[in-house]
Enzyme design. Sequence first.
Site, mmCIF file in Angstrom:
data_model
loop_
_atom_site.group_PDB
_atom_site.id
_atom_site.type_symbol
_atom_site.label_atom_id
_atom_site.label_comp_id
_atom_site.label_asym_id
_atom_site.label_seq_id
_atom_site.Cartn_x
_atom_site.Cartn_y
_atom_site.Cartn_z
ATOM 1 N N ASP A 178 0.862 -1.168 0.000
ATOM 2 C CA ASP A 178 0.000 0.000 0.000
ATOM 3 C C ASP A 178 0.909 1.232 0.000
ATOM 4 O O ASP A 178 2.114 1.132 0.255
ATOM 5 C CB ASP A 178 -0.880 -0.043 1.252
ATOM 6 C CG ASP A 178 -1.704 1.213 1.419
ATOM 7 O OD1 ASP A 178 -2.364 1.627 0.449
ATOM 8 O OD2 ASP A 178 -1.674 1.788 2.523
ATOM 9 N N ASP B 100 -0.103 5.129 1.166
ATOM 10 C CA ASP B 100 -0.269 6.004 2.329
ATOM 11 C C ASP B 100 -0.316 5.212 3.623
ATOM 12 O O ASP B 100 -1.083 4.261 3.762
ATOM 13 C CB ASP B 100 -1.555 6.820 2.187
ATOM 14 C CG ASP B 100 -1.419 7.920 1.150
ATOM 15 O OD1 ASP B 100 -0.509 8.752 1.297
ATOM 16 O OD2 ASP B 100 -2.220 7.941 0.198
#
Length: 212
Positions: A7, A9
Site C-alpha cells: 500500500d 499512504d
Amino acid sequence: MKALLFDLDGTLADTDPLHLLAWQEVLRPYGLAVDPRFYRERISGRLNPEIVRDLLGLEGKEAEELIEAKEALFRRLARDLRPTPGLPALLRFAEERGLAWGVVTNAPRENARHVLEALGLRPPLLVLAEEVGRGKPDPLPYRVALERLGLPPEEALAFEDSPSGVRSAVGAGIPTVGLLTGHLEEDLRASGARVVVRDFCDFIKKFNYHQK
C-alpha cells in the site's frame, strides 16, 4: 514468495497525519471536526468520492472541487517525506533475491506520483484503484496486480496499514502483513492480517528470526 506488494499512504511513508490535517481544513467549513479517531474510522483507507458522499452527501462537481482542494493541500504539506523505517532494507532484500515489487493504492494518480517521487521510489508495478474501477476494500486492485505479475496469490506478500487495505489483499487471497502506523492491532488482525508489526524493521527482525 516471488513478489512484495505495498500500500502507499501509511505504509511506504507515514502520510496519515498530513491527510488528517488536510481533511480537517477542508471539512471545517461544513461543521465537521475531524480528530484522529474520526479519521481512522470514517476516512482512512477509503476512496475520496465515497468519503465525501458518506460524510457530506456530496456528488458531482461540488464533490470534485472539495476533493481537489483537499489533495492539493495534502501535496503542499507532503514535501519532506521519509520512508517507513526499514523500507530501504526490505527493498534491497527484494532486489538481491530477485523478487518483484509493486504498489497498490487507493490514492489518486497525482498523489501517488508525488509521494513516490518524494521518497525516491520507482515501483516496477503501480496499480491505482481509480484506474481499475473499484477501490479497497474490494479485492480487485490486488487481483489486477497479481494478473499483471502473472502470479498466484500465495506467491505474493502484501503490506497494509488499514483494515480496508487488509481486507482487499486478503480478499484476493494474498497473505498480508499489517503495519501499526495508524490503526489498532486488533482491527488489523480482525480484518485478516496474519502478522502485525510496528514497521519494516520489526518485520525484518521477525522474518530473520523465523528463517533460522
